[in-house]
Design a protein around this motif. Structure first.
Motif, PDB file in Angstrom:
ATOM      1  N   THR A   1       0.846  -1.188   0.000  1.00  0.00           N
ATOM      2  CA  THR A   1       0.000   0.000   0.000  1.00  0.00           C
ATOM      3  C   THR A   1       0.884   1.242   0.000  1.00  0.00           C
ATOM      4  O   THR A   1       1.974   1.235   0.580  1.00  0.00           O
ATOM      5  N   THR A   2       0.416   2.260  -0.683  1.00  0.00           N
ATOM      6  CA  THR A   2       1.105   3.550  -0.662  1.00  0.00           C
ATOM      7  C   THR A   2       0.125   4.597  -0.135  1.00  0.00           C
ATOM      8  O   THR A   2      -1.097   4.417  -0.241  1.00  0.00           O
ATOM      9  N   MET A   3       0.657   5.641   0.439  1.00  0.00           N
ATOM     10  CA  MET A   3      -0.191   6.708   0.984  1.00  0.00           C
ATOM     11  C   MET A   3       0.183   8.053   0.388  1.00  0.00           C
ATOM     12  O   MET A   3       1.364   8.378   0.293  1.00  0.00           O
ATOM     13  N   ASP A   4      -0.835   8.805   0.006  1.00  0.00           N
ATOM     14  CA  ASP A   4      -0.640  10.171  -0.475  1.00  0.00           C
ATOM     15  C   ASP A   4      -1.751  11.037   0.090  1.00  0.00           C
ATOM     16  O   ASP A   4      -2.766  10.535   0.567  1.00  0.00           O
ATOM     17  N   ARG A   5      -1.539  12.314   0.003  1.00  0.00           N
ATOM     18  CA  ARG A   5      -2.593  13.264   0.418  1.00  0.00           C
ATOM     19  C   ARG A   5      -2.894  14.191  -0.743  1.00  0.00           C
ATOM     20  O   ARG A   5      -2.012  14.495  -1.553  1.00  0.00           O
ATOM     21  N   ALA A   6      -4.138  14.633  -0.796  1.00  0.00           N
ATOM     22  CA  ALA A   6      -4.517  15.616  -1.818  1.00  0.00           C
ATOM     23  C   ALA A   6      -5.534  16.556  -1.200  1.00  0.00           C
ATOM     24  O   ALA A   6      -6.238  16.207  -0.247  1.00  0.00           O
ATOM     25  N   GLU A   7      -5.597  17.741  -1.742  1.00  0.00           N
ATOM     26  CA  GLU A   7      -6.586  18.718  -1.286  1.00  0.00           C
ATOM     27  C   GLU A   7      -7.620  18.924  -2.376  1.00  0.00           C
ATOM     28  O   GLU A   7      -7.326  19.476  -3.431  1.00  0.00           O
ATOM     29  N   GLY A   8      -8.801  18.438  -2.161  1.00  0.00           N
ATOM     30  CA  GLY A   8      -9.924  18.759  -3.031  1.00  0.00           C
ATOM     31  C   GLY A   8     -10.751  19.797  -2.287  1.00  0.00           C
ATOM     32  O   GLY A   8     -10.205  20.702  -1.657  1.00  0.00           O
ATOM     33  N   ARG A   9     -12.066  19.631  -2.309  1.00  0.00           N
ATOM     34  CA  ARG A   9     -12.890  20.511  -1.465  1.00  0.00           C
ATOM     35  C   ARG A   9     -12.680  20.153   0.002  1.00  0.00           C
ATOM     36  O   ARG A   9     -12.967  20.935   0.893  1.00  0.00           O
ATOM     37  N   VAL A  10     -12.176  18.910   0.212  1.00  0.00           N
ATOM     38  CA  VAL A  10     -11.852  18.439   1.566  1.00  0.00           C
ATOM     39  C   VAL A  10     -10.466  17.791   1.508  1.00  0.00           C
ATOM     40  O   VAL A  10      -9.991  17.441   0.420  1.00  0.00           O
ATOM     41  N   PRO A  11      -9.827  17.614   2.665  1.00  0.00           N
ATOM     42  CA  PRO A  11      -8.544  16.881   2.649  1.00  0.00           C
ATOM     43  C   PRO A  11      -8.805  15.404   2.325  1.00  0.00           C
ATOM     44  O   PRO A  11      -9.673  14.777   2.936  1.00  0.00           O
ATOM     45  N   ILE A  12      -8.054  14.870   1.378  1.00  0.00           N
ATOM     46  CA  ILE A  12      -8.276  13.495   0.931  1.00  0.00           C
ATOM     47  C   ILE A  12      -7.012  12.677   1.176  1.00  0.00           C
ATOM     48  O   ILE A  12      -5.906  13.108   0.838  1.00  0.00           O
ATOM     49  N   THR A  13      -7.191  11.497   1.758  1.00  0.00           N
ATOM     50  CA  THR A  13      -6.083  10.546   1.878  1.00  0.00           C
ATOM     51  C   THR A  13      -6.233   9.519   0.759  1.00  0.00           C
ATOM     52  O   THR A  13      -7.328   8.988   0.538  1.00  0.00           O
ATOM     53  N   ILE A  14      -5.148   9.285   0.053  1.00  0.00           N
ATOM     54  CA  ILE A  14      -5.185   8.358  -1.079  1.00  0.00           C
ATOM     55  C   ILE A  14      -4.377   7.118  -0.715  1.00  0.00           C
ATOM     56  O   ILE A  14      -3.183   7.198  -0.418  1.00  0.00           O
ATOM     57  N   MET A  15      -5.056   5.981  -0.743  1.00  0.00           N
ATOM     58  CA  MET A  15      -4.381   4.706  -0.465  1.00  0.00           C
ATOM     59  C   MET A  15      -4.282   3.939  -1.781  1.00  0.00           C
ATOM     60  O   MET A  15      -5.297   3.573  -2.374  1.00  0.00           O
ATOM     61  N   GLY A  16      -3.069   3.708  -2.237  1.00  0.00           N
ATOM     62  CA  GLY A  16      -2.861   2.933  -3.461  1.00  0.00           C
ATOM     63  C   GLY A  16      -2.588   1.477  -3.127  1.00  0.00           C
ATOM     64  O   GLY A  16      -1.763   1.182  -2.255  1.00  0.00           O
ATOM     65  N   LEU A  17      -3.286   0.569  -3.793  1.00  0.00           N
ATOM     66  CA  LEU A  17      -3.087  -0.866  -3.555  1.00  0.00           C
ATOM     67  C   LEU A  17      -2.348  -1.474  -4.736  1.00  0.00           C
ATOM     68  O   LEU A  17      -2.725  -1.249  -5.888  1.00  0.00           O
ATOM     69  N   THR A  18      -1.320  -2.247  -4.452  1.00  0.00           N
ATOM     70  CA  THR A  18      -0.541  -2.905  -5.498  1.00  0.00           C
ATOM     71  C   THR A  18      -0.470  -4.398  -5.217  1.00  0.00           C
ATOM     72  O   THR A  18      -0.195  -4.799  -4.085  1.00  0.00           O
ATOM     73  N   GLY A  19      -0.735  -5.205  -6.249  1.00  0.00           N
ATOM     74  CA  GLY A  19      -0.633  -6.654  -6.093  1.00  0.00           C
ATOM     75  C   GLY A  19      -1.980  -7.323  -6.159  1.00  0.00           C
ATOM     76  O   GLY A  19      -2.807  -6.998  -7.011  1.00  0.00           O
ATOM     77  N   GLU A  20      -2.205  -8.263  -5.254  1.00  0.00           N
ATOM     78  CA  GLU A  20      -3.439  -9.046  -5.264  1.00  0.00           C
ATOM     79  C   GLU A  20      -4.066  -9.017  -3.869  1.00  0.00           C
ATOM     80  O   GLU A  20      -3.367  -9.217  -2.870  1.00  0.00           O
ATOM     81  N   LEU A  21      -5.370  -8.786  -3.842  1.00  0.00           N
ATOM     82  CA  LEU A  21      -6.102  -8.708  -2.571  1.00  0.00           C
ATOM     83  C   LEU A  21      -6.908  -9.992  -2.414  1.00  0.00           C
ATOM     84  O   LEU A  21      -7.854 -10.231  -3.173  1.00  0.00           O
ATOM     85  N   ASP A  22      -6.496 -10.814  -1.451  1.00  0.00           N
ATOM     86  CA  ASP A  22      -7.163 -12.107  -1.292  1.00  0.00           C
ATOM     87  C   ASP A  22      -7.341 -12.448   0.187  1.00  0.00           C
ATOM     88  O   ASP A  22      -7.178 -11.588   1.053  1.00  0.00           O
ATOM     89  N   ALA A  23      -7.656 -13.710   0.457  1.00  0.00           N
ATOM     90  CA  ALA A  23      -7.940 -14.116   1.835  1.00  0.00           C
ATOM     91  C   ALA A  23      -6.714 -14.033   2.738  1.00  0.00           C
ATOM     92  O   ALA A  23      -6.841 -14.050   3.960  1.00  0.00           O
ATOM     93  N   SER A  24      -5.530 -13.953   2.150  1.00  0.00           N
ATOM     94  CA  SER A  24      -4.313 -13.904   2.972  1.00  0.00           C
ATOM     95  C   SER A  24      -4.006 -12.497   3.479  1.00  0.00           C
ATOM     96  O   SER A  24      -3.220 -12.336   4.404  1.00  0.00           O
ATOM     97  N   ASN A  25      -4.605 -11.490   2.874  1.00  0.00           N
ATOM     98  CA  ASN A  25      -4.174 -10.125   3.252  1.00  0.00           C
ATOM     99  C   ASN A  25      -5.321  -9.113   3.386  1.00  0.00           C
ATOM    100  O   ASN A  25      -5.061  -7.933   3.600  1.00  0.00           O
ATOM    101  N   PHE A  26      -6.583  -9.560   3.255  1.00  0.00           N
ATOM    102  CA  PHE A  26      -7.683  -8.587   3.272  1.00  0.00           C
ATOM    103  C   PHE A  26      -7.815  -7.878   4.618  1.00  0.00           C
ATOM    104  O   PHE A  26      -8.222  -6.715   4.681  1.00  0.00           O
TER     105      PHE A  26
END
Lengths: 147, 139
Positions: free
Chosen positions: B5-30
């Motif tokens: 996972t990666t984390m970023d911040r952005a300013e729209g009309r509200v403060p936004i936290t952006i979580m980027g997911l890389t790889g595969e999301l399955d029963a081992s890591n959900f």
């Protein structure tokens, strides 16, 4: 069909090994020159089926799953064999919002996705205990809903 | 299978936290996803964009995680990870109720993941955008 279009794998029943099962399915499907939609469907269905066996079948106890994937005519057929308590996922009811929570069975999401992603979904008890699940996906490039 | 996972911040009309997911999301890591978002919520994050651009696979356990993320971001307890069926029905009820929310939005879903979201009705719970820029403008 080249040799990679038929593969066999035996793994311990551990969710950490699901990625190995998905890799095997992708390898066979690509060797069969399956369209991307078909590959995605098959990977999804096999992952859901294997997860159900590991999480709800073995329920944390040691065990194994054998996965065999092969091309049969214009279909990719994947067989999952295990020795978990016998359970037929093909009879899990389709999602029904009228069923009270206390009567719902676990695993419904995965089975729902398996049904949508496959053309064949069959279960039979393993003679010495356990389950044999067969998932079939045609090489049709269209999703099931679009046919 | 590791999921990064990666984390970023952005300013729209509200403060936004952006979580980027890389790889595969399955029963081992959900559960990792639910735990990460729980920490963000505890730190005060109230608007979350989940970027799925680099996510190549999502199992039904990933859908349970997304539903859990939604509950966490609404100040509720995450669902029991074993209650896949209940989570599915809870999603169905929320869709039937016409519930709309904008606190958690998605972007960049590849076709296979977009199809899983559609097949389970989650596409109706999460506003979904083509890319980060479009999503940030929508908050």
């Amino acid at each position: 069909m080249d040799e990679a279009a038929s593969r066999h794998l035996r793994i311990e029943a551990d969710v950490e090994r699901l990625a190995d099962i998905r890799a095997l399915v992708r390898e066979v499907a690509r060797a069969c020159r399956a369209p991307e939609v078909c590959i995605n469907d098959l990977v999804q269905a096999v992952d859901e089926a294997a997860t159900n066996v590991i999480v709800r079948g073995y329920h944390g106890k040691p065990g194994w799953i054998e996965v065999t994937a092969r091309l049969v005519d214009a279909n990719i057929v994947v067989t999952l064999e295990d020795e978990a308590p016998t359970f037929d996922p093909t009879v899990v009811p389709a999602p029904d919002l009228s069923i009270p929570p206390q009567h719902r069975r676990p695993g419904g999401m995965g089975v729902h996705l398996i049904r949508l992603a496959t053309d064949g979904f069959d279960h039979r008890p393993r003679p010495r205990g356990g389950n044999i699940l067969t998932l079939t996906r045609s090489l049709d490039p269209r999703a099931k809903e679009d046919r | 299978m590791a999921m990064q996972t990666t984390m970023d911040r952005a300013e729209g009309r509200v403060p936004i936290t952006i979580m980027g997911l890389t790889g595969e999301l399955d029963a081992s890591n959900f559960q990792q996803l639910i735990d990460d978002v729980s920490r963000l919520y505890d730190e005060g994050v109230r608007h979350l964009l989940i970027d799925l651009t680099e996510l190549s696979f999502m199992a039904s356990s990933g859908l349970v995680a997304l539903h859990g993320v939604l509950r966490v971001m609404h100040g509720e307890a995450p669902p029991d990870p074993e209650a896949g069926w209940e989570a599915f029905h809870a999603i169905g009820r929320a869709v039937q109720d016409g519930s709309t929310q904008s606190e958690v939005q998605l972007c960049g879903a590849q076709p296979a993941i977009a199809q899983v979201l559609q097949r389970t009705g989650l596409d109706q719970l999460f506003p979904s955008h083509v890319d980060r820029a479009t999503a940030i403008a929508a908050f």
